[in-house]
Design a protein around this motif. Structure first.
Motif, PDB file in Angstrom:
ATOM      1  N   ALA A 219       0.825  -1.212   0.000  1.00  0.00           N
ATOM      2  CA  ALA A 219       0.000   0.000   0.000  1.00  0.00           C
ATOM      3  C   ALA A 219       0.854   1.255   0.000  1.00  0.00           C
ATOM      4  O   ALA A 219       0.460   2.280  -0.562  1.00  0.00           O
ATOM      5  N   ILE A 220       2.024   1.189   0.644  1.00  0.00           N
ATOM      6  CA  ILE A 220       2.921   2.352   0.648  1.00  0.00           C
ATOM      7  C   ILE A 220       3.426   2.629  -0.754  1.00  0.00           C
ATOM      8  O   ILE A 220       3.496   3.775  -1.212  1.00  0.00           O
ATOM      9  N   ILE A 221       3.787   1.559  -1.475  1.00  0.00           N
ATOM     10  CA  ILE A 221       4.291   1.698  -2.842  1.00  0.00           C
ATOM     11  C   ILE A 221       3.210   2.253  -3.756  1.00  0.00           C
ATOM     12  O   ILE A 221       3.439   3.176  -4.549  1.00  0.00           O
ATOM     13  N   GLU A 222       1.998   1.694  -3.638  1.00  0.00           N
ATOM     14  CA  GLU A 222       0.893   2.145  -4.489  1.00  0.00           C
ATOM     15  C   GLU A 222       0.499   3.583  -4.175  1.00  0.00           C
ATOM     16  O   GLU A 222       0.138   4.344  -5.064  1.00  0.00           O
ATOM     17  N   GLY A 223       0.551   3.953  -2.908  1.00  0.00           N
ATOM     18  CA  GLY A 223       0.196   5.310  -2.515  1.00  0.00           C
ATOM     19  C   GLY A 223       1.254   6.325  -2.887  1.00  0.00           C
ATOM     20  O   GLY A 223       0.985   7.512  -2.941  1.00  0.00           O
ATOM     21  N   GLY A 224       2.470   5.823  -3.128  1.00  0.00           N
ATOM     22  CA  GLY A 224       3.550   6.703  -3.521  1.00  0.00           C
ATOM     23  C   GLY A 224       4.036   7.593  -2.391  1.00  0.00           C
ATOM     24  O   GLY A 224       3.586   7.501  -1.255  1.00  0.00           O
ATOM     25  N   LEU A 225       4.942   8.479  -2.745  1.00  0.00           N
ATOM     26  CA  LEU A 225       5.523   9.389  -1.769  1.00  0.00           C
ATOM     27  C   LEU A 225       4.468  10.294  -1.141  1.00  0.00           C
ATOM     28  O   LEU A 225       4.538  10.616   0.039  1.00  0.00           O
ATOM     29  N   SER A 226       3.469  10.668  -1.912  1.00  0.00           N
ATOM     30  CA  SER A 226       2.437  11.564  -1.394  1.00  0.00           C
ATOM     31  C   SER A 226       1.668  10.919  -0.238  1.00  0.00           C
ATOM     32  O   SER A 226       1.342  11.580   0.748  1.00  0.00           O
ATOM     33  N   GLY A 227       1.388   9.618  -0.350  1.00  0.00           N
ATOM     34  CA  GLY A 227       0.697   8.924   0.726  1.00  0.00           C
ATOM     35  C   GLY A 227       1.542   8.822   1.976  1.00  0.00           C
ATOM     36  O   GLY A 227       1.035   8.914   3.100  1.00  0.00           O
ATOM     37  N   VAL A 228       2.855   8.626   1.794  1.00  0.00           N
ATOM     38  CA  VAL A 228       3.774   8.580   2.937  1.00  0.00           C
ATOM     39  C   VAL A 228       3.826   9.940   3.621  1.00  0.00           C
ATOM     40  O   VAL A 228       3.820  10.034   4.858  1.00  0.00           O
ATOM     41  N   ILE A 229       3.867  11.003   2.809  1.00  0.00           N
ATOM     42  CA  ILE A 229       3.869  12.363   3.361  1.00  0.00           C
ATOM     43  C   ILE A 229       2.592  12.616   4.164  1.00  0.00           C
ATOM     44  O   ILE A 229       2.624  13.227   5.246  1.00  0.00           O
ATOM     45  N   LEU A 230       1.473  12.115   3.661  1.00  0.00           N
ATOM     46  CA  LEU A 230       0.214  12.259   4.387  1.00  0.00           C
ATOM     47  C   LEU A 230       0.287  11.541   5.735  1.00  0.00           C
ATOM     48  O   LEU A 230      -0.178  12.056   6.755  1.00  0.00           O
ATOM     49  N   GLY A 231       0.892  10.369   5.757  1.00  0.00           N
ATOM     50  CA  GLY A 231       1.068   9.640   7.009  1.00  0.00           C
ATOM     51  C   GLY A 231       1.972  10.385   7.979  1.00  0.00           C
ATOM     52  O   GLY A 231       1.684  10.459   9.184  1.00  0.00           O
ATOM     53  N   SER A 294      -1.157   6.163   4.098  1.00  0.00           N
ATOM     54  CA  SER A 294      -1.104   6.860   5.381  1.00  0.00           C
ATOM     55  C   SER A 294      -1.398   5.903   6.528  1.00  0.00           C
ATOM     56  O   SER A 294      -0.766   5.970   7.590  1.00  0.00           O
ATOM     57  N   THR A 295      -2.340   4.991   6.317  1.00  0.00           N
ATOM     58  CA  THR A 295      -2.682   4.001   7.347  1.00  0.00           C
ATOM     59  C   THR A 295      -1.472   3.165   7.728  1.00  0.00           C
ATOM     60  O   THR A 295      -1.157   2.977   8.914  1.00  0.00           O
ATOM     61  N   VAL A 296      -0.768   2.660   6.717  1.00  0.00           N
ATOM     62  CA  VAL A 296       0.410   1.828   6.967  1.00  0.00           C
ATOM     63  C   VAL A 296       1.531   2.649   7.598  1.00  0.00           C
ATOM     64  O   VAL A 296       2.173   2.226   8.562  1.00  0.00           O
ATOM     65  N   THR A 297       1.759   3.848   7.052  1.00  0.00           N
ATOM     66  CA  THR A 297       2.833   4.704   7.556  1.00  0.00           C
ATOM     67  C   THR A 297       2.627   5.063   9.024  1.00  0.00           C
ATOM     68  O   THR A 297       3.554   4.993   9.833  1.00  0.00           O
ATOM     69  N   THR A 298       1.410   5.439   9.382  1.00  0.00           N
ATOM     70  CA  THR A 298       1.153   5.831  10.774  1.00  0.00           C
ATOM     71  C   THR A 298       1.228   4.633  11.723  1.00  0.00           C
ATOM     72  O   THR A 298       1.667   4.779  12.857  1.00  0.00           O
ATOM     73  N   LEU A 301       5.020   4.284  12.159  1.00  0.00           N
ATOM     74  CA  LEU A 301       5.752   5.430  12.689  1.00  0.00           C
ATOM     75  C   LEU A 301       5.262   5.889  14.061  1.00  0.00           C
ATOM     76  O   LEU A 301       6.065   6.279  14.919  1.00  0.00           O
ATOM     77  N   LEU A 302       3.943   5.862  14.294  1.00  0.00           N
ATOM     78  CA  LEU A 302       3.420   6.417  15.544  1.00  0.00           C
ATOM     79  C   LEU A 302       3.989   5.753  16.790  1.00  0.00           C
ATOM     80  O   LEU A 302       4.392   6.461  17.723  1.00  0.00           O
ATOM     81  N   PRO A 303       4.065   4.408  16.875  1.00  0.00           N
ATOM     82  CA  PRO A 303       4.670   3.810  18.076  1.00  0.00           C
ATOM     83  C   PRO A 303       6.119   4.243  18.291  1.00  0.00           C
ATOM     84  O   PRO A 303       6.567   4.403  19.422  1.00  0.00           O
ATOM     85  N   ILE A 304       6.847   4.439  17.185  1.00  0.00           N
ATOM     86  CA  ILE A 304       8.240   4.889  17.294  1.00  0.00           C
ATOM     87  C   ILE A 304       8.286   6.323  17.814  1.00  0.00           C
ATOM     88  O   ILE A 304       9.104   6.668  18.682  1.00  0.00           O
ATOM     89  N   TYR A 305       7.392   7.164  17.302  1.00  0.00           N
ATOM     90  CA  TYR A 305       7.322   8.557  17.749  1.00  0.00           C
ATOM     91  C   TYR A 305       6.924   8.634  19.215  1.00  0.00           C
ATOM     92  O   TYR A 305       7.489   9.422  19.984  1.00  0.00           O
TER      93      TYR A 305
END
Length: 327
Positions: A219-231, A294-298, A301-305
């Motif tokens: 899902a991160i790959i399909e969402g591209g960089l923009s989806g990661v930025i949203l996350g 964004s779902t996958v990214t958060t 990342l959130l537990p790490i943050y």
């Protein structure tokens, strides 16, 4: 082997390690545990049941005199999350280009991702770093599941009229009921409260693994960089806002930051909105993959943050959650 001790040394380890292991497994071999019966019921499909039991155990730890605190925390988080997401969405609409996108992001994706939150991730994080009132706040946070608050934001912006039928009161009660049952049991019998207390922490790695089995790194790959930025924006803007708002109220700020995620059910929000208003149809596919990313990214990342924020507070002499526990 010191499995428990090792997990506890990792920021959010009881949550993030099982979740990541399951996400990796789901990405490379999604059918491995989907073999039916008890195996699939526990490791793949069990998150809702396990979280419900977690909420019941948590509810048993709440004294009736502290109910108001839980509702106050839930309402504060709900409002903060929505205000930040709606504001960023409004900025996106104002500065969107001719293609209707802002920085490659569909405004509808921004609102859907940033006003919605992963309840399972929240209860796992506050289960480790929060107290009973932080956990019980989830009963109110369930209001931001689905497209309801996204539609509220869009209606306020004048992008579309308010649409009825997107919020189910029955669904809200269905989330609240396990907590109420736990509260009743715990307040009627102190021994039941002590008995159910054991389940609060024990269940976290199990429903974390089950949640991870719903994550696909593709899902991160399909969402591209923009989806990661949203996350990233969801974690650092809504999570940080929650942190400072809770800190201002002298509540555990880690619980405030734990709301900085995007729920898996938010992936369906763009399609739901397009079904209500055809004007959004052109961006549905793009918005859907961006919210998925964004779902996958958060989730990662959130537990790490949160772990970083905990260590930062501990360096300043604040013990989490001890210094914020309501007795």
């Amino acid at each position: 082997m010191k499995i428990k001790a090792t997990l506890e040394r990792i920021p959010g380890g009881m949550m993030v390690v099982p979740l990541l292991l399951a996400a990796i497994l789901n990405t490379v071999a999604p059918e491995l545990l989907r073999i039916g019966n008890f195996t699939q019921a526990l490791f793949v499909d069990g998150s809702s049941t396990l979280i419900a039991l977690f909420l019941l155990c948590t509810g048993a730890q709440i004294n009736f005199r502290n109910v108001g605190v839980s509702l106050g925390k839930g309402a504060t988080l709900l409002t903060t999350k929505w205000l930040v997401g709606a504001l960023i969405g409004l900025i996106a609409y104002i500065f969107a280009g001719e293609n209707g996108l802002w920085l490659g992001l569909a405004p509808i994706a921004i609102i859907a991702a940033m006003t919605n939150s992963n309840g399972g991730l929240y209860v796992a994080l506050v289960g480790q770093y929060g107290d009973k009132t932080d956990r019980a706040a989830y009963s109110l946070l369930a209001l931001n599941d689905g497209p309801f608050f996204t539609m509220v934001a869009l209606s306020i912006f004048g992008a579309m009229g308010f649409v009825d039928g997107l919020f189910s009161f029955v669904s809200f009660i269905a989330v609240l009921l396990p907590i109420i049952v736990g509260m009743v049991l715990g307040n009627l019998d102190e021994e039941m409260r002590a008995f159910l207390d054991k389940g609060s922490s024990m269940l976290i790695p199990f429903f974390a693994f089950s949640l991870g089995m719903g994550i696909d790194f593709v899902a991160i790959i399909e969402g591209g960089l923009s989806g990661v930025i949203l996350g990233l924006a969801t974690v650092f803007l809504t999570g940080t806002a929650g942190y400072f708002v809770f800190k201002a109220f002298k509540w555990n700020p880690i619980a405030g930051a734990a709301e900085g995620s995007t729920a898996g059910n938010a992936v369906a929000t763009p399609a739901a909105i397009a079904a209500a208003s055809a004007g959004f149809a052109s961006h549905v596919d793009l918005a859907t993959v961006q919210v998925a990313a964004s779902t996958v990214t958060t989730a990662i990342l959130l537990p790490i943050y949160i772990g970083y924020l905990v260590k930062r507070l501990e360096k300043k002499g604040t013990k989490i959650p001890d210094d914020y526990v309501i007795k």
